[in-house]
Motif scaffolding. Sequence first.
Motif, PDB file in Angstrom:
ATOM      1  N   LYS A 159       0.838  -1.195   0.000  1.00  0.00           N
ATOM      2  CA  LYS A 159       0.000   0.000   0.000  1.00  0.00           C
ATOM      3  C   LYS A 159       0.877   1.252   0.000  1.00  0.00           C
ATOM      4  O   LYS A 159       1.799   1.371   0.797  1.00  0.00           O
ATOM      5  CB  LYS A 159      -0.937   0.013   1.201  1.00  0.00           C
ATOM      6  CG  LYS A 159      -1.949   1.131   1.106  1.00  0.00           C
ATOM      7  CD  LYS A 159      -3.113   0.934   2.018  1.00  0.00           C
ATOM      8  CE  LYS A 159      -4.074   2.069   1.755  1.00  0.00           C
ATOM      9  NZ  LYS A 159      -5.407   1.755   2.125  1.00  0.00           N
ATOM     10  N   ALA A 160       0.585   2.134  -0.936  1.00  0.00           N
ATOM     11  CA  ALA A 160       1.261   3.426  -1.107  1.00  0.00           C
ATOM     12  C   ALA A 160       2.719   3.294  -1.549  1.00  0.00           C
ATOM     13  O   ALA A 160       3.450   4.279  -1.540  1.00  0.00           O
ATOM     14  CB  ALA A 160       1.157   4.272   0.157  1.00  0.00           C
ATOM     15  N   VAL A 161       3.152   2.106  -1.950  1.00  0.00           N
ATOM     16  CA  VAL A 161       4.518   1.935  -2.452  1.00  0.00           C
ATOM     17  C   VAL A 161       4.516   2.303  -3.937  1.00  0.00           C
ATOM     18  O   VAL A 161       3.801   1.699  -4.729  1.00  0.00           O
ATOM     19  CB  VAL A 161       5.016   0.485  -2.257  1.00  0.00           C
ATOM     20  CG1 VAL A 161       6.392   0.302  -2.872  1.00  0.00           C
ATOM     21  CG2 VAL A 161       5.025   0.110  -0.779  1.00  0.00           C
ATOM     22  N   PRO A 162       5.309   3.292  -4.313  1.00  0.00           N
ATOM     23  CA  PRO A 162       5.336   3.707  -5.724  1.00  0.00           C
ATOM     24  C   PRO A 162       6.243   2.814  -6.565  1.00  0.00           C
ATOM     25  O   PRO A 162       7.005   2.002  -6.035  1.00  0.00           O
ATOM     26  CB  PRO A 162       5.910   5.129  -5.647  1.00  0.00           C
ATOM     27  CG  PRO A 162       6.818   5.083  -4.448  1.00  0.00           C
ATOM     28  CD  PRO A 162       6.149   4.141  -3.474  1.00  0.00           C
ATOM     29  N   ASP A 163       6.167   3.002  -7.864  1.00  0.00           N
ATOM     30  CA  ASP A 163       7.080   2.374  -8.826  1.00  0.00           C
ATOM     31  C   ASP A 163       7.080   0.852  -8.760  1.00  0.00           C
ATOM     32  O   ASP A 163       8.134   0.217  -8.642  1.00  0.00           O
ATOM     33  CB  ASP A 163       8.505   2.909  -8.636  1.00  0.00           C
ATOM     34  CG  ASP A 163       8.582   4.415  -8.803  1.00  0.00           C
ATOM     35  OD1 ASP A 163       7.891   4.935  -9.705  1.00  0.00           O
ATOM     36  OD2 ASP A 163       9.293   5.065  -8.027  1.00  0.00           O
ATOM     37  N   LEU A 164       5.881   0.279  -8.863  1.00  0.00           N
ATOM     38  CA  LEU A 164       5.768  -1.173  -8.869  1.00  0.00           C
ATOM     39  C   LEU A 164       5.371  -1.681 -10.247  1.00  0.00           C
ATOM     40  O   LEU A 164       4.699  -0.995 -11.010  1.00  0.00           O
ATOM     41  CB  LEU A 164       4.719  -1.643  -7.858  1.00  0.00           C
ATOM     42  CG  LEU A 164       5.027  -1.392  -6.388  1.00  0.00           C
ATOM     43  CD1 LEU A 164       3.873  -1.902  -5.522  1.00  0.00           C
ATOM     44  CD2 LEU A 164       6.338  -2.049  -5.983  1.00  0.00           C
ATOM     45  N   VAL A 165       5.781  -2.909 -10.518  1.00  0.00           N
ATOM     46  CA  VAL A 165       5.447  -3.598 -11.759  1.00  0.00           C
ATOM     47  C   VAL A 165       4.799  -4.924 -11.382  1.00  0.00           C
ATOM     48  O   VAL A 165       5.221  -5.589 -10.434  1.00  0.00           O
ATOM     49  CB  VAL A 165       6.719  -3.845 -12.600  1.00  0.00           C
ATOM     50  CG1 VAL A 165       6.410  -4.643 -13.847  1.00  0.00           C
ATOM     51  CG2 VAL A 165       7.386  -2.536 -12.956  1.00  0.00           C
TER      52      VAL A 165
END
Length: 119
Positions: free
Chosen positions: A52-58
């Motif tokens: 949750k709320a972690v940016p820059d994911l694939v």
Amino acid sequence: MRAPIYKIMSTAQWQAFKESGHFKGSEVDLADGYIHFSTREQVAETLDRHYKAVPDLVLLSVDVASLDGDALRWEAARGGQKFPHLYAPLPLHAVSAHSVLDLDEKGRHSLPTLPEHLA
């Protein structure tokens, strides 16, 4: 046809994976001794619980048939659900698709349409 499984990773991990041709796992994966995956039905909850709320994911779609069958195990985890765990490095050729995950204003990720089966 088999249903794909899904791996969530950072864009930096995805870039390194593409360059090396294999993924040995994230810090959590390495600590647990296997690479964590989710099914189509589990991936949204996995994102909410752990990213949750972690940016820059694939989000990677992985073709189960491309994996060593002995290395992939379906094991009980969260709430007794069976999760796919890979006890070997993930080869790049097993990745059938990838999507960058956008965050909304509440810190939740927008999932792409996930296929039920790979052709």
